[in-house]
Scaffold this motif. Structure first.
Motif, mmCIF file in Angstrom:
data_model
loop_
_atom_site.group_PDB
_atom_site.id
_atom_site.type_symbol
_atom_site.label_atom_id
_atom_site.label_comp_id
_atom_site.label_asym_id
_atom_site.label_seq_id
_atom_site.Cartn_x
_atom_site.Cartn_y
_atom_site.Cartn_z
ATOM 1 N N GLU A 31 0.831 -1.208 0.000
ATOM 2 C CA GLU A 31 0.000 0.000 0.000
ATOM 3 C C GLU A 31 0.864 1.257 0.000
ATOM 4 O O GLU A 31 0.572 2.232 -0.703
ATOM 5 C CB GLU A 31 -0.922 -0.012 1.216
ATOM 6 N N ASP A 32 1.954 1.242 0.770
ATOM 7 C CA ASP A 32 2.860 2.393 0.797
ATOM 8 C C ASP A 32 3.516 2.615 -0.559
ATOM 9 O O ASP A 32 3.636 3.755 -1.026
ATOM 10 C CB ASP A 32 3.935 2.192 1.866
ATOM 11 N N TRP A 33 3.954 1.513 -1.182
ATOM 12 C CA TRP A 33 4.552 1.625 -2.505
ATOM 13 C C TRP A 33 3.538 2.190 -3.513
ATOM 14 O O TRP A 33 3.889 3.025 -4.355
ATOM 15 C CB TRP A 33 5.043 0.268 -2.991
ATOM 16 N N LEU A 34 2.283 1.729 -3.430
ATOM 17 C CA LEU A 34 1.248 2.203 -4.352
ATOM 18 C C LEU A 34 1.017 3.701 -4.190
ATOM 19 O O LEU A 34 0.865 4.428 -5.180
ATOM 20 C CB LEU A 34 -0.060 1.443 -4.124
ATOM 21 N N ARG A 35 0.955 4.162 -2.948
ATOM 22 C CA ARG A 35 0.750 5.589 -2.701
ATOM 23 C C ARG A 35 1.870 6.405 -3.344
ATOM 24 O O ARG A 35 1.624 7.460 -3.944
ATOM 25 C CB ARG A 35 0.692 5.871 -1.203
ATOM 26 N N ALA A 36 3.100 5.918 -3.237
ATOM 27 C CA ALA A 36 4.233 6.633 -3.831
ATOM 28 C C ALA A 36 4.216 6.546 -5.352
ATOM 29 O O ALA A 36 4.537 7.522 -6.040
ATOM 30 C CB ALA A 36 5.547 6.076 -3.281
ATOM 31 N N ALA A 37 3.843 5.387 -5.894
ATOM 32 C CA ALA A 37 3.811 5.224 -7.352
ATOM 33 C C ALA A 37 2.754 6.115 -7.988
ATOM 34 O O ALA A 37 2.938 6.611 -9.102
ATOM 35 C CB ALA A 37 3.552 3.760 -7.698
ATOM 36 N N GLN A 38 1.638 6.317 -7.272
ATOM 37 C CA GLN A 38 0.524 7.081 -7.821
ATOM 38 C C GLN A 38 0.592 8.562 -7.477
ATOM 39 O O GLN A 38 -0.195 9.355 -7.997
ATOM 40 C CB GLN A 38 -0.792 6.480 -7.313
ATOM 41 N N ASN A 39 1.540 8.949 -6.624
ATOM 42 C CA ASN A 39 1.680 10.339 -6.202
ATOM 43 C C ASN A 39 3.114 10.799 -6.417
ATOM 44 O O ASN A 39 3.987 10.567 -5.575
ATOM 45 C CB ASN A 39 1.296 10.484 -4.726
ATOM 46 N N PRO A 40 3.410 11.470 -7.533
ATOM 47 C CA PRO A 40 4.786 11.910 -7.800
ATOM 48 C C PRO A 40 5.336 12.887 -6.775
ATOM 49 O O PRO A 40 6.549 13.105 -6.735
ATOM 50 C CB PRO A 40 4.660 12.581 -9.176
ATOM 51 N N LEU A 41 4.474 13.498 -5.949
ATOM 52 C CA LEU A 41 4.948 14.472 -4.963
ATOM 53 C C LEU A 41 5.497 13.817 -3.703
ATOM 54 O O LEU A 41 6.101 14.486 -2.870
ATOM 55 C CB LEU A 41 3.816 15.437 -4.599
ATOM 56 N N ILE A 42 5.288 12.496 -3.534
ATOM 57 C CA ILE A 42 5.945 11.779 -2.446
ATOM 58 C C ILE A 42 7.402 11.573 -2.845
ATOM 59 O O ILE A 42 7.692 11.067 -3.927
ATOM 60 C CB ILE A 42 5.248 10.430 -2.180
ATOM 61 N N PRO A 43 8.366 11.979 -1.992
ATOM 62 C CA PRO A 43 9.783 11.988 -2.406
ATOM 63 C C PRO A 43 10.406 10.593 -2.455
ATOM 64 O O PRO A 43 11.136 10.184 -1.554
ATOM 65 C CB PRO A 43 10.444 12.863 -1.339
ATOM 66 N N VAL A 44 10.102 9.859 -3.510
ATOM 67 C CA VAL A 44 10.680 8.541 -3.753
ATOM 68 C C VAL A 44 11.299 8.540 -5.148
ATOM 69 O O VAL A 44 10.653 8.959 -6.122
ATOM 70 C CB VAL A 44 9.619 7.430 -3.637
ATOM 71 N N LEU A 45 12.520 8.076 -5.254
ATOM 72 C CA LEU A 45 13.183 7.979 -6.548
ATOM 73 C C LEU A 45 12.529 6.872 -7.363
ATOM 74 O O LEU A 45 12.376 5.742 -6.891
ATOM 75 C CB LEU A 45 14.672 7.675 -6.356
ATOM 76 N N SER A 46 12.127 7.184 -8.589
ATOM 77 C CA SER A 46 11.522 6.174 -9.447
ATOM 78 C C SER A 46 11.910 6.431 -10.901
ATOM 79 O O SER A 46 12.285 7.549 -11.268
ATOM 80 C CB SER A 46 9.997 6.151 -9.296
ATOM 81 N N VAL A 47 11.807 5.377 -11.704
ATOM 82 C CA VAL A 47 12.168 5.476 -13.117
ATOM 83 C C VAL A 47 11.031 4.896 -13.948
ATOM 84 O O VAL A 47 11.004 3.693 -14.236
ATOM 85 C CB VAL A 47 13.485 4.737 -13.424
#
Length: 285
Positions: A31-47
């Motif tokens: 659930e935490d990963w999903l929130r970050a994947a769907q919200n670019p404003l959460i500061p998680v590095l993604s590609v």
């Protein structure tokens, strides 16, 4: 001519293959990963890597592959969320109503690197279920043919202009929902005098509903206005959506989604529909 049925089939096969290879281990972490994947404003590095096929235009189909890394920078009580977009474009000629080609140049079709986009949003840290960000966005004229950087046909791949403007985003994540709105407006400020000036607005309402076990429904309807076009040929308005699946691999995650859209409003030379497949690698903080 692209066989879009084979493209859709290949995307579905890839999704099923990834699902069979990895199992979700921790529902809460998923659930935490999903929130970050769907919200670019959460500061998680993604590609994110995205493939989009625009079909049904009079001149033919446009194929776009994009590499769109998101890299946050912490500034104390604020985060600076940066996203770069490199676009590899294959176009059969003039096709309008596509965000990456705001003022297409006449030609018989080429493939290569299109314009490069960069957006930087300043967002308050630790803002809970509601996030917002505002900042500048840029478009760089990097259009280049694979075969030759001197070939004037590369004009078909980009605007030939350096453009700049404001961008903003809001995201609300109550319960299983993620709802948000992104917008940006660019105006050309430098570039070849022989090319048309650029004034483009992009409105992106989006929503996701999480079904559990990493599955979710999604829609992201990118609405485009090219203000320099005649009022009858200015807007592209899509309707549609798709489904996604996030694979929790403990220390990182892979987010996938497949979407399809029909353009209910479009310029005369625009595609009727589009489909896209996204593969997004989520990296730990």
């Amino acid at each position: 001519m692209y066989n879009y049925k084979n493209v859709i089939k290949a995307c579905l096969v890839s999704l099923v293959s990834i699902q069979s290879a990895f199992a979700v281990e921790d529902p809460q972490n998923t659930e935490d990963w999903l929130r970050a994947a769907q919200n670019p404003l959460i500061p998680v590095l993604s590609v994110p890597m995205n493939y989009t096929l625009h079909g049904g235009a009079d001149n033919g189909d446009v194929s776009i592959g994009s590499l769109q890394p998101i890299f946050p920078i912490s500034l104390g009580d604020w985060n600076m969320i940066n996203q770069l977009s490199l676009n590899i474009i294959g176009t059969p000629g003039v096709v309008e109503g596509i965000a990456e080609l705001p003022e297409p140049d006449p030609g018989s079709g080429v493939a290569g690197l299109g314009d490069t986009n960069f957006t930087s949003l300043f967002s308050p840290a630790n803002s809970g279920i509601f996030n917002w960000g505002i900042g500048p966005t840029f478009a760089f004229p990097t259009d280049t043919l694979f075969s030759s950087i001197e070939d004037r046909r590369s004009r078909q791949l980009g605007s030939g202009k350096f453009s700049v403007g404001p961008a903003a985003m809001i995201v609300y994540q109550p319960g299983p929902w993620t709802m948000g709105f992104k917008t940006k407006q660019i105006w050309s400020v430098l570039g070849a005098d022989s090319r048309e000036s650029v004034s483009q607005l992009i409105l992106e309402p989006f929503a996701n509903y999480n079904l559990g076990q990493g599955w979710y429904l999604t829609t992201n309807m990118d609405t485009i206005a090219n203000w320099n076009s005649h009022s009858d040929n200015r807007w592209t308005v899509p309707v549609g959506g798709g489904m996604g699946k996030l694979f929790n691999l403990d220390s990182f995650a892979i987010n996938t989604k497949l979407e399809g859209y029909y353009n209910v409003v479009r310029p005369d030379a625009a595609p009727d529909w589009s489909m896209n497949f996204t593969l997004q690698f989520m990296l730990p903080k």
